[in-house]
Scaffold this motif. Structure first.
Motif, PDB file in Angstrom:
ATOM      1  N   CYS A   1       0.844  -1.199   0.000  1.00  0.00           N
ATOM      2  CA  CYS A   1       0.000   0.000   0.000  1.00  0.00           C
ATOM      3  C   CYS A   1       0.877   1.246   0.000  1.00  0.00           C
ATOM      4  CB  CYS A   1      -0.894   0.028   1.230  1.00  0.00           C
ATOM      5  SG  CYS A   1      -1.951  -1.405   1.403  1.00  0.00           S
ATOM      6  N   SER A   2       1.897   1.262   0.881  1.00  0.00           N
ATOM      7  CA  SER A   2       2.795   2.407   0.982  1.00  0.00           C
ATOM      8  C   SER A   2       3.982   2.035   1.864  1.00  0.00           C
ATOM      9  CB  SER A   2       2.076   3.616   1.571  1.00  0.00           C
ATOM     10  OG  SER A   2       1.634   3.336   2.885  1.00  0.00           O
ATOM     11  N   VAL A   3       5.023   2.867   1.791  1.00  0.00           N
ATOM     12  CA  VAL A   3       6.194   2.705   2.634  1.00  0.00           C
ATOM     13  C   VAL A   3       6.478   4.055   3.285  1.00  0.00           C
ATOM     14  CG1 VAL A   3       8.650   2.120   2.751  1.00  0.00           C
ATOM     15  CG2 VAL A   3       7.166   0.938   1.112  1.00  0.00           C
ATOM     16  N   PHE A   4       6.497   4.062   4.601  1.00  0.00           N
ATOM     17  CA  PHE A   4       6.813   5.258   5.373  1.00  0.00           C
ATOM     18  C   PHE A   4       8.220   5.066   5.928  1.00  0.00           C
ATOM     19  CE2 PHE A   4       6.448   7.893   9.286  1.00  0.00           C
ATOM     20  CZ  PHE A   4       6.253   9.112   8.646  1.00  0.00           C
ATOM     21  N   ILE A   5       9.086   6.017   5.646  1.00  0.00           N
ATOM     22  CA  ILE A   5      10.498   5.919   6.006  1.00  0.00           C
ATOM     23  C   ILE A   5      10.840   7.064   6.952  1.00  0.00           C
ATOM     24  CG2 ILE A   5      12.868   5.890   5.109  1.00  0.00           C
ATOM     25  CD1 ILE A   5      11.320   5.480   2.273  1.00  0.00           C
ATOM     26  N   THR A   6      11.491   6.744   8.061  1.00  0.00           N
ATOM     27  CA  THR A   6      12.007   7.808   8.911  1.00  0.00           C
ATOM     28  C   THR A   6      13.504   7.634   9.082  1.00  0.00           C
ATOM     29  OG1 THR A   6      11.697   6.652  11.025  1.00  0.00           O
ATOM     30  CG2 THR A   6       9.845   7.987  10.219  1.00  0.00           C
TER      31      THR A   6
ATOM     32  N   MET B   1      14.174   0.867  -7.785  1.00  0.00           N
ATOM     33  CA  MET B   1      13.998  -0.578  -7.908  1.00  0.00           C
ATOM     34  C   MET B   1      12.931  -0.894  -8.959  1.00  0.00           C
ATOM     35  SD  MET B   1      14.111  -1.565  -3.845  1.00  0.00           S
ATOM     36  CE  MET B   1      13.332  -3.140  -4.112  1.00  0.00           C
ATOM     37  N   SER B   2      13.194  -1.882  -9.773  1.00  0.00           N
ATOM     38  CA  SER B   2      12.251  -2.287 -10.803  1.00  0.00           C
ATOM     39  C   SER B   2      10.944  -2.774 -10.167  1.00  0.00           C
ATOM     40  CB  SER B   2      12.860  -3.412 -11.639  1.00  0.00           C
ATOM     41  OG  SER B   2      11.954  -3.829 -12.625  1.00  0.00           O
ATOM     42  N   GLY B   3       9.828  -2.241 -10.638  1.00  0.00           N
ATOM     43  CA  GLY B   3       8.512  -2.612 -10.130  1.00  0.00           C
ATOM     44  C   GLY B   3       8.037  -1.771  -8.961  1.00  0.00           C
ATOM     45  N   TRP B   4       8.898  -0.907  -8.438  1.00  0.00           N
ATOM     46  CA  TRP B   4       8.556  -0.091  -7.272  1.00  0.00           C
ATOM     47  C   TRP B   4       8.227   1.350  -7.641  1.00  0.00           C
ATOM     48  CZ3 TRP B   4       8.608  -1.656  -2.060  1.00  0.00           C
ATOM     49  CH2 TRP B   4       8.902  -3.018  -1.880  1.00  0.00           C
ATOM     50  N   GLU B   5       8.184   1.663  -8.919  1.00  0.00           N
ATOM     51  CA  GLU B   5       8.001   3.039  -9.372  1.00  0.00           C
ATOM     52  C   GLU B   5       6.682   3.658  -8.905  1.00  0.00           C
ATOM     53  OE1 GLU B   5       8.499   0.380 -11.358  1.00  0.00           O
ATOM     54  OE2 GLU B   5      10.421   0.687 -12.363  1.00  0.00           O
ATOM     55  N   LEU B   6       5.654   2.844  -8.734  1.00  0.00           N
ATOM     56  CA  LEU B   6       4.336   3.360  -8.376  1.00  0.00           C
ATOM     57  C   LEU B   6       3.997   3.221  -6.893  1.00  0.00           C
ATOM     58  CD1 LEU B   6       2.331   2.051 -11.460  1.00  0.00           C
ATOM     59  CD2 LEU B   6       3.347   4.318 -11.114  1.00  0.00           C
ATOM     60  N   VAL B   7       4.887   2.600  -6.112  1.00  0.00           N
ATOM     61  CA  VAL B   7       4.634   2.435  -4.677  1.00  0.00           C
ATOM     62  C   VAL B   7       4.766   3.794  -3.987  1.00  0.00           C
ATOM     63  CG1 VAL B   7       5.433   1.363  -2.544  1.00  0.00           C
ATOM     64  CG2 VAL B   7       5.440   0.046  -4.670  1.00  0.00           C
ATOM     65  N   PRO B   8       3.732   4.235  -3.263  1.00  0.00           N
ATOM     66  CA  PRO B   8       3.827   5.509  -2.557  1.00  0.00           C
ATOM     67  C   PRO B   8       4.872   5.452  -1.441  1.00  0.00           C
ATOM     68  CG  PRO B   8       1.535   4.816  -2.768  1.00  0.00           C
ATOM     69  CD  PRO B   8       2.390   3.648  -3.156  1.00  0.00           C
ATOM     70  N   LEU B   9       5.795   6.406  -1.456  1.00  0.00           N
ATOM     71  CA  LEU B   9       6.872   6.480  -0.478  1.00  0.00           C
ATOM     72  C   LEU B   9       6.846   7.844   0.192  1.00  0.00           C
ATOM     73  CD1 LEU B   9       9.778   5.177  -2.752  1.00  0.00           C
ATOM     74  CD2 LEU B   9       8.372   3.816  -1.197  1.00  0.00           C
ATOM     75  N   MET B  10       7.187   7.882   1.471  1.00  0.00           N
ATOM     76  CA  MET B  10       7.296   9.154   2.175  1.00  0.00           C
ATOM     77  C   MET B  10       8.407   9.059   3.195  1.00  0.00           C
ATOM     78  SD  MET B  10       4.516  11.460   4.199  1.00  0.00           S
ATOM     79  CE  MET B  10       3.795  11.988   2.654  1.00  0.00           C
ATOM     80  N   CYS B  11       9.252  10.097   3.232  1.00  0.00           N
ATOM     81  CA  CYS B  11      10.333  10.194   4.213  1.00  0.00           C
ATOM     82  C   CYS B  11       9.981  11.262   5.252  1.00  0.00           C
ATOM     83  CB  CYS B  11      11.639  10.596   3.539  1.00  0.00           C
ATOM     84  SG  CYS B  11      12.315   9.384   2.415  1.00  0.00           S
ATOM     85  N   ALA B  12      10.446  11.034   6.478  1.00  0.00           N
ATOM     86  CA  ALA B  12      10.238  11.994   7.558  1.00  0.00           C
ATOM     87  C   ALA B  12      11.356  11.827   8.582  1.00  0.00           C
ATOM     88  CB  ALA B  12       8.877  11.763   8.226  1.00  0.00           C
ATOM     89  N   LEU B  13      11.449  12.791   9.490  1.00  0.00           N
ATOM     90  CA  LEU B  13      12.409  12.697  10.585  1.00  0.00           C
ATOM     91  C   LEU B  13      11.802  11.947  11.748  1.00  0.00           C
ATOM     92  CD1 LEU B  13      14.053  16.235  10.788  1.00  0.00           C
ATOM     93  CD2 LEU B  13      15.153  14.079  10.181  1.00  0.00           C
ATOM     94  N   GLU B  14      12.601  11.078  12.336  1.00  0.00           N
ATOM     95  CA  GLU B  14      12.200  10.362  13.548  1.00  0.00           C
ATOM     96  C   GLU B  14      12.139  11.370  14.702  1.00  0.00           C
ATOM     97  OE1 GLU B  14      10.924   7.139  15.577  1.00  0.00           O
ATOM     98  OE2 GLU B  14      11.461   7.085  13.461  1.00  0.00           O
ATOM     99  N   VAL B  15      11.302  11.125  15.676  1.00  0.00           N
ATOM    100  CA  VAL B  15      11.226  11.985  16.855  1.00  0.00           C
ATOM    101  C   VAL B  15      12.596  11.971  17.548  1.00  0.00           C
ATOM    102  CG1 VAL B  15      10.105  12.340  19.069  1.00  0.00           C
ATOM    103  CG2 VAL B  15       8.780  11.501  17.125  1.00  0.00           C
ATOM    104  N   PRO B  16      13.191  13.153  17.773  1.00  0.00           N
ATOM    105  CA  PRO B  16      14.548  13.209  18.338  1.00  0.00           C
ATOM    106  C   PRO B  16      14.575  13.070  19.863  1.00  0.00           C
ATOM    107  CG  PRO B  16      13.786  15.413  17.817  1.00  0.00           C
ATOM    108  CD  PRO B  16      12.703  14.462  17.377  1.00  0.00           C
ATOM    109  N   VAL B  17      14.348  11.873  20.337  1.00  0.00           N
ATOM    110  CA  VAL B  17      14.340  11.606  21.770  1.00  0.00           C
ATOM    111  C   VAL B  17      15.783  11.529  22.271  1.00  0.00           C
ATOM    112  CG1 VAL B  17      13.688   9.930  23.547  1.00  0.00           C
ATOM    113  CG2 VAL B  17      12.141  10.396  21.631  1.00  0.00           C
TER     114      VAL B  17
END
Length: 122
Positions: A43-48, A65-81
């Motif tokens: 469905c999606s990949v969330f990256i921190t 990556m081949s076949g991954w062009e349409l996979v929804p991806l989002m990057c964010a910062l991890e909570v800085p604990v």
């Protein structure tokens, strides 16, 4: 079929583009192999990333990556604990699957094994 989240984390030694991209791919390949999933299942990949990793977007590696062009991806910062694990990349891969929650295999590699020793495969 259900929607399930698969967690993964890995650490890198340096804040440099190539190690970040290589670690991202290593972790994603392990998640895909351990859970027998295909890009169409995702469905999606969330990256921190922790705030000490700012040399590149980890999604760049996945997008190429081949076949991954349409996979929804989002990057964010991890909570800085304070005192949290440094130089860490985390993934939350959301998939459509027939697997139960207990059958999902989460992947913690390198120094990130300390985050979830209960889920780390030996």
């Amino acid at each position: 079929m259900s929607v399930r989240g698969i967690r993964g984390a890995i650490t890198v030694d340096t804040n440099e583009k190539e190690p970040i991209l290589k670690a991202t791919l290593e972790m994603l390949h392990a998640i895909v192999a351990d859970n027998n999933i295909q890009p169409d299942d995702i469905c999606s990949v969330f990256i921190t990333v922790t705030n000490d990793l700012d040399d590149t977007f980890p999604a760049v590696a996945i997008r190429q990556m081949s076949g991954w062009e349409l996979v929804p991806l989002m990057c964010a910062l991890e909570v800085p604990v304070k005192g949290s694990l440094a130089r860490c990349i985390r993934l939350m891969v959301t998939v459509n699957t027939d697997k139960t929650q207990a059958e999902i295999k989460h992947v913690y590699l390198g120094g990130a094994q300390v985050l979830r020793p209960d889920l780390t495969q030996s």
